[in-house]
Design a protein around this motif. Sequence first.
Motif, PDB file in Angstrom:
ATOM      1  N   ARG A 155      13.589  21.998  34.334  1.00 56.13           N
ATOM      2  CA  ARG A 155      14.257  23.091  34.161  1.00 56.13           C
ATOM      3  C   ARG A 155      14.568  24.319  33.564  1.00 56.13           C
ATOM      4  O   ARG A 155      14.723  25.327  33.507  1.00 56.13           O
ATOM      5  CB  ARG A 155      15.821  22.722  35.039  1.00 56.13           C
ATOM      6  N   SER A 156      14.751  23.843  32.394  1.00 59.39           N
ATOM      7  CA  SER A 156      14.667  24.382  30.950  1.00 59.39           C
ATOM      8  C   SER A 156      14.250  23.798  29.418  1.00 59.39           C
ATOM      9  O   SER A 156      13.967  22.339  29.624  1.00 59.39           O
ATOM     10  CB  SER A 156      16.760  24.058  31.067  1.00 59.39           C
ATOM     11  N   ILE A 157      14.183  24.349  28.663  1.00 53.93           N
ATOM     12  CA  ILE A 157      13.528  24.443  27.925  1.00 53.93           C
ATOM     13  C   ILE A 157      14.520  24.073  25.842  1.00 53.93           C
ATOM     14  O   ILE A 157      14.811  25.754  26.489  1.00 53.93           O
ATOM     15  CB  ILE A 157      11.957  24.417  27.234  1.00 53.93           C
ATOM     16  N   SER A 158      13.964  23.861  25.103  1.00 56.51           N
ATOM     17  CA  SER A 158      15.046  24.026  24.104  1.00 56.51           C
ATOM     18  C   SER A 158      13.868  24.609  23.329  1.00 56.51           C
ATOM     19  O   SER A 158      12.715  24.569  23.392  1.00 56.51           O
ATOM     20  CB  SER A 158      15.282  22.709  22.850  1.00 56.51           C
ATOM     21  N   LEU A 159      14.419  26.137  22.569  1.00 54.55           N
ATOM     22  CA  LEU A 159      13.993  26.755  21.966  1.00 54.55           C
ATOM     23  C   LEU A 159      14.055  26.533  20.516  1.00 54.55           C
ATOM     24  O   LEU A 159      13.305  27.116  19.593  1.00 54.55           O
ATOM     25  CB  LEU A 159      14.377  28.468  22.244  1.00 54.55           C
ATOM     26  N   GLU A 160      14.837  24.605  19.743  1.00 52.89           N
ATOM     27  CA  GLU A 160      14.219  24.717  18.227  1.00 52.89           C
ATOM     28  C   GLU A 160      13.506  24.651  18.258  1.00 52.89           C
ATOM     29  O   GLU A 160      13.369  24.789  16.239  1.00 52.89           O
ATOM     30  CB  GLU A 160      15.147  23.659  18.537  1.00 52.89           C
ATOM     31  N   SER A 161      11.996  24.512  18.235  1.00 54.60           N
ATOM     32  CA  SER A 161      10.953  24.323  17.758  1.00 54.60           C
ATOM     33  C   SER A 161      10.009  25.406  16.927  1.00 54.60           C
ATOM     34  O   SER A 161       9.497  25.284  16.269  1.00 54.60           O
ATOM     35  CB  SER A 161      10.002  23.466  18.175  1.00 54.60           C
ATOM     36  N   ILE A 162      10.455  26.769  17.612  1.00 48.88           N
ATOM     37  CA  ILE A 162      10.553  27.647  17.717  1.00 48.88           C
ATOM     38  C   ILE A 162      11.723  28.518  16.115  1.00 48.88           C
ATOM     39  O   ILE A 162      11.700  29.856  16.455  1.00 48.88           O
ATOM     40  CB  ILE A 162       9.987  28.984  18.444  1.00 48.88           C
ATOM     41  N   GLY A 163      12.713  27.403  16.174  1.00 52.75           N
ATOM     42  CA  GLY A 163      13.612  28.359  15.142  1.00 52.75           C
ATOM     43  C   GLY A 163      14.294  28.936  16.102  1.00 52.75           C
ATOM     44  O   GLY A 163      15.288  29.703  15.365  1.00 52.75           O
ATOM     45  N   VAL A 164      14.571  29.134  16.872  1.00 53.60           N
ATOM     46  CA  VAL A 164      15.711  29.923  18.046  1.00 53.60           C
ATOM     47  C   VAL A 164      16.856  29.420  18.575  1.00 53.60           C
ATOM     48  O   VAL A 164      16.623  27.702  19.180  1.00 53.60           O
ATOM     49  CB  VAL A 164      15.406  30.363  19.159  1.00 53.60           C
ATOM     50  N   ASP A 165      18.354  29.304  18.313  1.00 49.39           N
ATOM     51  CA  ASP A 165      19.097  28.663  18.647  1.00 49.39           C
ATOM     52  C   ASP A 165      19.504  28.384  20.020  1.00 49.39           C
ATOM     53  O   ASP A 165      20.312  29.282  20.280  1.00 49.39           O
ATOM     54  CB  ASP A 165      20.336  28.390  17.515  1.00 49.39           C
ATOM     55  N   GLY A 166      18.732  27.969  20.729  1.00 48.66           N
ATOM     56  CA  GLY A 166      19.039  28.200  22.607  1.00 48.66           C
ATOM     57  C   GLY A 166      17.841  27.524  23.682  1.00 48.66           C
ATOM     58  O   GLY A 166      17.407  26.485  22.520  1.00 48.66           O
ATOM     59  N   ILE A 167      18.310  27.653  24.533  1.00 51.05           N
ATOM     60  CA  ILE A 167      17.969  27.060  25.547  1.00 51.05           C
ATOM     61  C   ILE A 167      16.802  28.167  26.641  1.00 51.05           C
ATOM     62  O   ILE A 167      17.689  29.359  26.894  1.00 51.05           O
ATOM     63  CB  ILE A 167      18.888  26.885  26.614  1.00 51.05           C
TER      64      ILE A 167
END
Length: 253
Positions: A155-167
């Motif tokens: 239902r959700s993914i972390s955006l950390e791997s592309i350098g974005v602090d968010g979900i």
Amino acid sequence: MKLTDKRFWIFEAFAILSTALTVGLMELFYKLRLDSDVLPICIIILITYLIGHAVAWKSNRSCAWLKLGLTTYLFSAVALAVIFAIIFVIDWLAPTEVSDDVSADEHVGFSALDLTLVIILIWGIISFIPTMVTAFVASLCFRAKTTVATGMKLRSISLESIGVDGIAYTKSEALRIAEEYYNSNIPILGGDVYLFNNGNIKPTYDNWYCNRNNSETSYEYVARSYQVACDYIKKYPDNANIFFSIVKGHIDK
């Protein structure tokens, strides 16, 4: 890249596999003897891969195995050259004394220039295949975890791997989050759309925003921003691989 990213440490651990494959191929084709004299070379190769893996992971925003493998090979080659250059300079500044029972024509010293160049050349030829194999296996490992998560109705993914602090959230989950913000009297400043496919996250560069008008009350702004967000998310074409990030604001009291 964050040190809390487990995938980074997993990929670093794969440097051991790269080292084992490289040393194994050197033994197979060049009859390298794994004795005490070769142990320093094995340690240097391992350090080389650890550096190459770390820099390659930092420079990549996805787990595409081909790009990951090529960048790992490139940065590992640079690291190996730098390491041997440092060793050669140290050896040159502090040369090994030749004992009396050694011929004057015989060169003494592990890091002689000819040996250094030969090792770098052999590594450059041999290491390409282990590097690409390791990147492919690592990518399969990361994708396998993603496939399991997706099969469990992610239902959700972390955006950390592309350098974005968010979900980012699926369409239904994003609508639910937007409703929670509305019920909590939190305005929605806007949002972005992302494509999540085969473990890779890419921005679609689609987005929406909602600025507050000077004549609006806080409640009117919250209600309008919620409606704008819902309209945009609902009208976006249905796709199981599409995720929405939501940027929330605050109301000054």
